[in-house]
Design an enzyme around this catalytic site. Structure first.
Site, PDB file in Angstrom:
ATOM      1  N   ALA A   1       0.872  -1.170   0.000  1.00 58.24           N
ATOM      2  CA  ALA A   1       0.000   0.000   0.000  1.00 58.24           C
ATOM      3  C   ALA A   1       0.912   1.223   0.000  1.00 58.24           C
ATOM      4  O   ALA A   1       1.800   1.337   0.838  1.00 58.24           O
ATOM      5  CB  ALA A   1      -0.893   0.005   1.240  1.00 58.24           C
ATOM      6  N   GLU A   2       0.687   2.130  -0.947  1.00 58.25           N
ATOM      7  CA  GLU A   2       1.700   3.148  -1.202  1.00 58.25           C
ATOM      8  C   GLU A   2       1.880   4.152  -0.073  1.00 58.25           C
ATOM      9  O   GLU A   2       2.879   4.851  -0.016  1.00 58.25           O
ATOM     10  CB  GLU A   2       1.434   3.867  -2.533  1.00 58.25           C
ATOM     11  CG  GLU A   2       0.183   4.715  -2.553  1.00 58.25           C
ATOM     12  CD  GLU A   2      -0.196   5.105  -3.977  1.00 58.25           C
ATOM     13  OE1 GLU A   2      -0.634   4.219  -4.719  1.00 58.25           O
ATOM     14  OE2 GLU A   2      -0.048   6.276  -4.333  1.00 58.25           O
ATOM     15  N   GLN A   3       0.922   4.244   0.855  1.00 53.89           N
ATOM     16  CA  GLN A   3       1.138   5.149   1.978  1.00 53.89           C
ATOM     17  C   GLN A   3       2.131   4.578   2.987  1.00 53.89           C
ATOM     18  O   GLN A   3       2.596   5.295   3.858  1.00 53.89           O
ATOM     19  CB  GLN A   3      -0.194   5.534   2.643  1.00 53.89           C
ATOM     20  CG  GLN A   3      -0.708   4.554   3.689  1.00 53.89           C
ATOM     21  CD  GLN A   3      -1.530   3.439   3.071  1.00 53.89           C
ATOM     22  OE1 GLN A   3      -1.395   3.124   1.895  1.00 53.89           O
ATOM     23  NE2 GLN A   3      -2.373   2.820   3.876  1.00 53.89           N
TER      24      GLN A   3
ATOM     25  N   SER B   1       8.288   4.145   1.013  1.00 51.02           N
ATOM     26  CA  SER B   1       7.358   3.461   0.130  1.00 51.02           C
ATOM     27  C   SER B   1       7.662   3.781  -1.337  1.00 51.02           C
ATOM     28  O   SER B   1       7.688   2.893  -2.190  1.00 51.02           O
ATOM     29  CB  SER B   1       5.936   3.887   0.482  1.00 51.02           C
ATOM     30  OG  SER B   1       5.010   3.249  -0.355  1.00 51.02           O
TER      31      SER B   1
ATOM     32  N   HIS C   1       2.792  11.539  -6.308  1.00 50.53           N
ATOM     33  CA  HIS C   1       3.004  11.222  -4.893  1.00 50.53           C
ATOM     34  C   HIS C   1       4.488  11.076  -4.556  1.00 50.53           C
ATOM     35  O   HIS C   1       4.976  11.624  -3.576  1.00 50.53           O
ATOM     36  CB  HIS C   1       2.324   9.881  -4.553  1.00 50.53           C
ATOM     37  CG  HIS C   1       0.885  10.007  -4.176  1.00 50.53           C
ATOM     38  ND1 HIS C   1       0.391  11.051  -3.440  1.00 50.53           N
ATOM     39  CD2 HIS C   1      -0.168   9.192  -4.406  1.00 50.53           C
ATOM     40  CE1 HIS C   1      -0.917  10.874  -3.249  1.00 50.53           C
ATOM     41  NE2 HIS C   1      -1.281   9.766  -3.836  1.00 50.53           N
TER      42      HIS C   1
END
Lengths: 224, 238, 224, 238
Positions: free
Chosen positions: C48-50, C94, D94
């Protein structure tokens, strides 16, 4: 010949600069002794560059039975394993902390410091090899750079110079120089002689200094 | 690529020794330092504590921030090798070195560091002013193999460390084609508290368990530490 | 009209690509459904990218009483809090993982994919705003990029095109395209049609595709 | 500078709300996304769960990777603000965003990223080939204030997180002049297991404790979660 300060006394004087709540990294040599002389009543937290923050003192000889060798400072000496508030991190985060101007202060050794605050402290010789270590990072990154060193070399040559001859650690990085003879502040106008060792005069210190010194109007004796 | 600090906790001693014994040569070795392990002024032999210095004799090039042994160290393999032209030396600072490794592990092409401006580190590097401040362009570093020392691993490869000797281990684990971890203990998946895992398993390719109380294990090091401390203290008392 | 694969079936076919031990990141939309269809007997670990790695499945509705909302995937849905082998890290680590080519595979959605493997998947409109998210990082960083999408837009226009018209996510990044009609591999020679939905022919798929397709000599029906 | 993800765990909701209520304006807000909090298709109002979206109406500029609310979200403050020219938008990915914040916090002048090559991110940026691969130069980001959500703090400012909602909090804590942490609990120094501390106290300037079971606390969120799940499930059963 007049008496100079001992290495311990240099470290004690440098440690007087620490403020309550300061995060500080100590270089090898005389600076490391500062860990023992943090001002009473002030909380000072030391950083070990391999990845630890928050120790306040080192294990004393009489405590060695408690020693845990996974809790060591940058020189591999044991800190109190029960030091409350310690944190551990990887070495990259450690240098982010250093380079990112998060440390309040570093005390480093010096081979030469120039009147502009240039520092040379990693090699006496050529560039072929040497011990760069984290000194360059600390000199550039710490908010305040204090140099703790002897005022002259073993054969009496000045270490506070007009221009460094040895390979530089960093340019214009030094804020304060504490030696066995004097306390010098690097200012825009040049080196301000703020304190002298007990019994020493401005002229005597100047005679052992290559750079031109400016006497502080309220020149004082070093108090420990 | 390998880490070493102080007395040698955090150093993958068995992997270093095995590589040395294998007789490989012409290595390029990346390590923060090439010094003997030491404690309280006592310097350990490479039989007692292995350090990256052991690989200097097998190297054609080293990349490091600390290329001289302590003055009281006797092992001058690296210094003599450099002086004799047998070993190429690339010297940098601790902070730039580890950031270069991180860049290598995280797919960046390089970064601008303020460290080294006005010093020998400028040589051959682009200098650039960004927002009024000078920086040098530093390039990423990667290796074929990373040797990592952790405290425990689970069978999937998640790693936990202990205390202040985490060092560059979690970073070098990211920046090699093959990452091998040397640990005291291997436990089942799920036995490590996830909040204490520092190196996720994705960065680890192989795990090697140190023999119970064997060379380089935590108990071996603790024993060596106590013996050394006792000797040093007795020496002081005499 | 012949039947196309459902979204679930697209996800099932994409998930068949996962290898034992793979670390995989799933994008929003159809790709997320792959979490449910990881091949039996293979260990697949999702990221999960967080900042989480190692979950293998999501909490099912009947398990929600066990839910701990600090253990959520990239869409905020609960994973099993007891998932063994989970690790947590900050979002920078991440993306180091993603950008540094550590992930074996990512499955992303697509708005357009070109015959060279260019991907457009973050905005239908102009550049004024949009949901870039982590798609650019994943498309560049993951070792294998699989696109799971419908073969055509809602109004029947081809999404597998010669050149993308929409703003790009990344250039030449796609390895495999799984649609409701076909499985296409991006090769140096162009797009290789490897599998077709049951009952569909090469010509029928080609007619709904702007890019020129190369038929695989052993063209097969999609098996789930 | 503030983090938000999913349902709003890891989001410093009280600090966002207090900033909003203070009535400041012309903010530059850096956040990974500006979306409403959501769970299982249900979107929460900003009264239920505060997100950085609340600050959009106070902003003259936002830097983010996600500038549109979910289609089913009703709050279009940011979209309308951008469309109306009242809010300047800097859009990035991101990964590039968090790496820029890290560069800002760690004193780097910039870095070369492979992400964005061939896309709109190229605009106005230096493109450079390094070792045969194209990269874009990305510049560091810093803020005057960082709002951080952690699980617990000790009185010195060391922070621990819980689970998968650590997010960008540990990184943004490094890159602001003043870092304020919002936590469920403040404990004495020494009570946190040092192996679980993620943000060392040096990065934290102030700590704010959320009221017991108060708005945004872990128990508040867990209660909101259970109520929402129950409603969603009942809806499904009908």
């Amino acid at each position: 010949m007049k008496e100079r300060l001992s290495q311990q006394a240099i470290a004690m004087r440098a440690a007087k600069e620490f403020q309550d709540g300061d995060y500080v990294n100590l270089g090898a040599g005389i600076p490391l002794l500062c860990a023992t002389y943090a001002p009473i009543g002030k909380d000072v937290f030391f950083q070990a560059e391999q990845g630890m923050l928050g120790y306040s003192r080192l294990l004393q000889v009489e405590e060695w039975e408690e020693a845990d060798l996974d809790y060591v400072d940058a020189m591999g000496r044991c800190v109190l394993p029960s030091s409350p508030g310690l944190s551990f991190f990887d070495m990259d985060t450690s240098f982010d902390m250093i380079r990112g101007r998060h440390l309040d202060c570093t005390v480093l050794g010096g081979l030469e410091v120039s009147e502009k605050g240039d520092l040379a402290n990693w090699t006496r010789g050529n560039l072929e090899w040497g011990a760069v270590g984290g000194g360059m990072d600390l000199a550039v990154g710490a908010r305040r750079v204090i140099i703790a060193m002897t005022h002259t070399t073993k054969d009496g040559k000045p270490k506070v110079v007009k221009e460094c001859r040895l390979p530089l650690t960093a340019k214009e990085c030094v804020d304060l120089i504490v030696t066995d003879l004097a306390v010098l502040e690097v200012t825009e106008r040049g080196l301000l002689l703020k304190e002298v060792a007990p019994g020493w005069t401005f002229e005597e210190v100047q005679s052992l200094t290559e750079a031109r010194l400016i006497p502080d109007p309220v020149l004082q004796e070093i108090q420990l | 690529m390998v880490f070493h600090w102080g007395m040698g906790r955090g150093t993958p001693q068995n992997l270093i020794r095995a590589t040395y014994n294998k007789g490989v040569s012409d290595l390029i070795v990346i390590s923060h330092n090439f010094i003997s392990a030491h404690l309280g002024g006592r310097v350990f032999s490479l039989d007692e504590v292995c350090t990256p210095l052991m690989l200097a004799g097998r190297a054609k090039k080293v990349i490091t921030a600390w290329a001289t042994d302590y003055a009281h160290g006797k092992n001058k393999t690296l210094e003599n090798g450099v002086a004799g032209g047998r070993i190429e030396l690339e010297l940098t600072s601790h902070g730039n070195l580890i950031e270069r490794v991180r860049a290598g592990g995280s797919g960046l092409g390089g970064f601008y560091s303020p460290v080294g401006v006005g010093t020998f580190l400028e040589e051959g590097k682009e200098k650039r002013v960004i927002d009024g401040k000078e920086y040098l362009l530093e390039k990423p570093l990667r290796a074929d193999f990373a040797f990592v020392r952790a405290y425990k691993a689970d069978t999937r490869g998640n790693l936990v460390y202990r205390g202040s000797v985490r060092g560059s281990n979690p970073i070098i684990a990211m920046a090699a084609d093959v990452t091998i971890a040397e640990v005291d203990e291997i436990v089942e998946v799920g036995e490590l508290d996830p909040e204490t895992i520092v190196t996720p398993a994705i960065f680890v390719d192989r795990i090697v368990k140190i023999a119970e109380d064997g060379f380089g294990s935590t108990s071996y090091m603790q024993c060596l530490f106590r013996t050394t401390m006792r000797t040093l203290l007795e020496g002081e008392e005499e």
